[in-house]
Design an enzyme around this catalytic site. Structure first.
Site, PDB file in Angstrom:
ATOM      1  N   CYS A  28      40.329  18.746  30.201  1.00  0.00           N
ATOM      2  CA  CYS A  28      39.769  20.102  30.229  1.00  0.00           C
ATOM      3  C   CYS A  28      40.401  20.869  31.386  1.00  0.00           C
ATOM      4  O   CYS A  28      40.556  20.344  32.483  1.00  0.00           O
ATOM      5  CB  CYS A  28      38.260  20.017  30.396  1.00  0.00           C
ATOM      6  SG  CYS A  28      37.491  21.552  30.885  1.00  0.00           S
TER       7      CYS A  28
ATOM      8  N   CYS B  18      38.684  37.105  46.139  1.00  0.00           N
ATOM      9  CA  CYS B  18      38.640  35.874  45.346  1.00  0.00           C
ATOM     10  C   CYS B  18      40.038  35.308  45.102  1.00  0.00           C
ATOM     11  O   CYS B  18      40.196  34.353  44.343  1.00  0.00           O
ATOM     12  CB  CYS B  18      37.910  36.092  44.026  1.00  0.00           C
ATOM     13  SG  CYS B  18      38.640  37.362  42.973  1.00  0.00           S
TER      14      CYS B  18
ATOM     15  N   TYR C  76      34.516  49.253  45.202  1.00  0.00           N
ATOM     16  CA  TYR C  76      34.543  48.282  44.092  1.00  0.00           C
ATOM     17  C   TYR C  76      33.153  47.644  43.998  1.00  0.00           C
ATOM     18  O   TYR C  76      33.012  46.419  43.939  1.00  0.00           O
ATOM     19  CB  TYR C  76      35.585  47.199  44.320  1.00  0.00           C
ATOM     20  CG  TYR C  76      36.975  47.661  44.676  1.00  0.00           C
ATOM     21  CD1 TYR C  76      37.910  47.939  43.682  1.00  0.00           C
ATOM     22  CD2 TYR C  76      37.366  47.809  46.006  1.00  0.00           C
ATOM     23  CE1 TYR C  76      39.199  48.347  44.011  1.00  0.00           C
ATOM     24  CE2 TYR C  76      38.649  48.219  46.341  1.00  0.00           C
ATOM     25  CZ  TYR C  76      39.565  48.488  45.342  1.00  0.00           C
ATOM     26  OH  TYR C  76      40.842  48.888  45.669  1.00  0.00           O
TER      27      TYR C  76
ATOM     28  N   CYS D  42      38.685  22.469  35.712  1.00  0.00           N
ATOM     29  CA  CYS D  42      38.768  21.999  37.102  1.00  0.00           C
ATOM     30  C   CYS D  42      40.160  21.440  37.362  1.00  0.00           C
ATOM     31  O   CYS D  42      40.798  20.890  36.468  1.00  0.00           O
ATOM     32  CB  CYS D  42      37.720  20.915  37.370  1.00  0.00           C
ATOM     33  SG  CYS D  42      36.013  21.467  37.190  1.00  0.00           S
TER      34      CYS D  42
ATOM     35  N   ASP E  52      35.229  44.677  47.797  1.00  0.00           N
ATOM     36  CA  ASP E  52      35.234  43.426  47.029  1.00  0.00           C
ATOM     37  C   ASP E  52      35.994  43.678  45.732  1.00  0.00           C
ATOM     38  O   ASP E  52      35.401  43.793  44.660  1.00  0.00           O
ATOM     39  CB  ASP E  52      33.796  42.979  46.765  1.00  0.00           C
ATOM     40  CG  ASP E  52      33.726  41.609  46.088  1.00  0.00           C
ATOM     41  OD1 ASP E  52      34.778  40.968  45.918  1.00  0.00           O
ATOM     42  OD2 ASP E  52      32.618  41.184  45.713  1.00  0.00           O
TER      43      ASP E  52
ATOM     44  N   GLU F 166      32.355  52.874  41.990  1.00  0.00           N
ATOM     45  CA  GLU F 166      32.779  51.897  40.989  1.00  0.00           C
ATOM     46  C   GLU F 166      33.336  52.644  39.780  1.00  0.00           C
ATOM     47  O   GLU F 166      32.791  53.672  39.374  1.00  0.00           O
ATOM     48  CB  GLU F 166      31.586  51.022  40.589  1.00  0.00           C
ATOM     49  CG  GLU F 166      31.777  50.149  39.372  1.00  0.00           C
ATOM     50  CD  GLU F 166      32.883  49.120  39.541  1.00  0.00           C
ATOM     51  OE1 GLU F 166      33.740  49.041  38.642  1.00  0.00           O
ATOM     52  OE2 GLU F 166      32.888  48.421  40.566  1.00  0.00           O
TER      53      GLU F 166
END
Length: 446
Positions: free
Chosen positions: A76, A404, A311, A79, A377, A332
């Site tokens: 998979c 991120c 954002y 991960c 963000d 936004e």
């Protein structure tokens, strides 16, 4: 194509969690191989260039290697690091952030140790899975794509999902069979069910189910929803998301309520937040307060401050700051997110927080309002030079950047550093067992 086998030793991990080996003058990136491990590497060269490389035999195990708990790993693609001990995963992510900041921003700053979880499983509050027909087993399956392919691995118990999400996912598949809802055929581009999207709250007492489908006129859909909600009472609503595009984009633009509620409610600190199908919300319920707590700490907020939440999405960060500042303004571009942010401010009785739909860069350039602090963000692709130049033009005292993707973070910090000192860098592990890492940075005006 020429094939050869070479015995060699893994030197390091790359940014995607793959082992790095050198064969002659060629650098190869190998799945499921850790630094210090010796292995036979099979390489295929086509027209003198490396086509693929894989480990076919491993001679020793790194002391950092662990046996993956998940029976689907590594097939998979969800991960990438489950074979690495969690302690070393955190060290890897800290090092990754530091090295990428040096590589792309020429920044040599202290990076605090990545903040992890006590239990790095069962944390995801949002799950989206493709739905396909399994030709071998002659039944419908939902799961995740094998890494680098569109070969779907059927997954009945994902360790990153909560037990509630797994239970809902498995029941959905059986109900698709019962109600004759055909899965989407990606190559032929026909069929009904493309993906399932399940969102749950932190307490696991509310779930919203969205079916991403190719049309809305579905016979029996209301009975389907009622049966699902009767069998799993935590499911408070079912929504259809219509996606007719012939692309890999998961969500379409139109949502159609089927039965029950269209939102669930969650808590961050002492604030309530409504979450809908299209809402952005951090996927790790157990780490949201850690992440936002660091952002608030780095912002050094005062009661006299005006805060710009750029954002802003559904307003989660800005509203968590509202009690600590004079006023909050969120900007936004997505209309549905702005609507949810306004609603979230209302249900929390926060009269000093306001939200507008618009491009953050244009807003800054056209507004005459002064901001003491900006929290940004942006999505994974990062910010833009235009936005960063606009921020430098109005010169707030402090900027907090929540990222991120450390690659786009480094790129953007390189544009900030002439006007701002990068004072603090804190990775937070929002995505255990994967290569991904969230980072909070504190920028102080020079």
């Amino acid at each position: 194509m020429s094939r050869r086998i070479t015995k060699t030793t893994c030197l390091d991990l790359d940014d995607f969690g793959k082992g790095i080996v050198r064969i002659d003058d060629t650098t190869c990136f190998i799945d499921n191989l850790l630094p210090g491990e010796e292995a036979d590497i099979e390489t295929d060269f086509k027209y003198g260039k490396l086509a693929k490389a894989k480990a076919i035999n491993r001679y020793n195990d790194s002391p950092d290697r662990v046996h993956p708990e998940c029976k689907y790993y590594p097939n998979c693609g969800g991960c990438q690091l489950m074979h690495l001990s969690y302690e070393k995963q955190l060290e890897y992510k800290t090092k990754k952030v530091k090295e990428l900041l040096h590589k792309f921003a020429k920044l040599d700053v202290e990076v605090y140790p990545c903040i992890g979880l006590e239990n790095p499983t069962r944390f995801r509050n949002k799950v989206q899975k493709p739905v396909r027909f399994d030709n071998k087993k002659k039944k419908i399956k939902a799961g995740f794509y094998q890494s680098g392919t569109h070969n779907l691995i059927g997954v009945e118990d994902c360790l990153m999902e909560t037990p509630l999400s797994n239970k809902i996912s498995n029941l959905l598949v059986s109900l698709f069979e019962k109600y004759h809802f055909t899965p989407y055929h990606e190559d032929a581009q026909f069929g009904l069910i493309r993906h399932i999207l399940i969102k749950t709250n932190t307490n696991q007492d509310q779930a919203l189910v969205t079916l991403i489908v190719t049309r809305s006129d579905i016979k029996g859909i209301k009975d389907f929803a009622k049966e699902l909600m009767k069998k799993i009472p935590q499911v408070v609503g079912v929504v259809l998301n219509i996606n007719t595009r012939k692309t890999n984009v998961i969500l379409g633009e139109k949502d159609v309520p089927v039965f029950g509620h269209t939102k669930i409610q969650d808590m961050i600190f002492d604030k309530k937040f409504l979450i809908s199908t299209q809402s952005f919300y951090q996927v790790n319920s157990h780490q949201i307060e850690t992440l936002y707590g660091k952002a608030i700490e780095f912002a050094q907020l005062k009661k006299t401050d005006s805060l710009l939440d750029a954002y802003c999405g559904t307003g989660t960060i800005g509203l968590c700051c509202a009690d600590k500042v004079k006023d909050v303004l969120g900007v936004e571009i997505v209309a549905d997110a702005v609507h949810d942010a306004i609603l979230n401010a209302k249900i929390n009785n926060l009269t000093n927080a306001h939200f507008i739909k618009g491009d953050a860069t244009k807003f800054i350039l056209q507004s005459d309002k002064h901001f003491d602090v900006i929290i940004m963000d942006p999505p994974r692709k990062g910010s833009t030079p235009e936005f960063i130049n606009a921020v430098k033009r109005i010169a707030p005292e402090r900027v907090v950047y929540v990222s991120c993707d450390p690659v786009t973070l480094a790129r953007d910090l390189a544009l900030f550093k002439d006007a701002y000192q990068i004072e603090k860098v804190q990775p937070v592990d929002m995505f255990p067992n994967s290569m991904h890492v969230e980072t909070v940075c504190c920028l102080i005006k020079r």
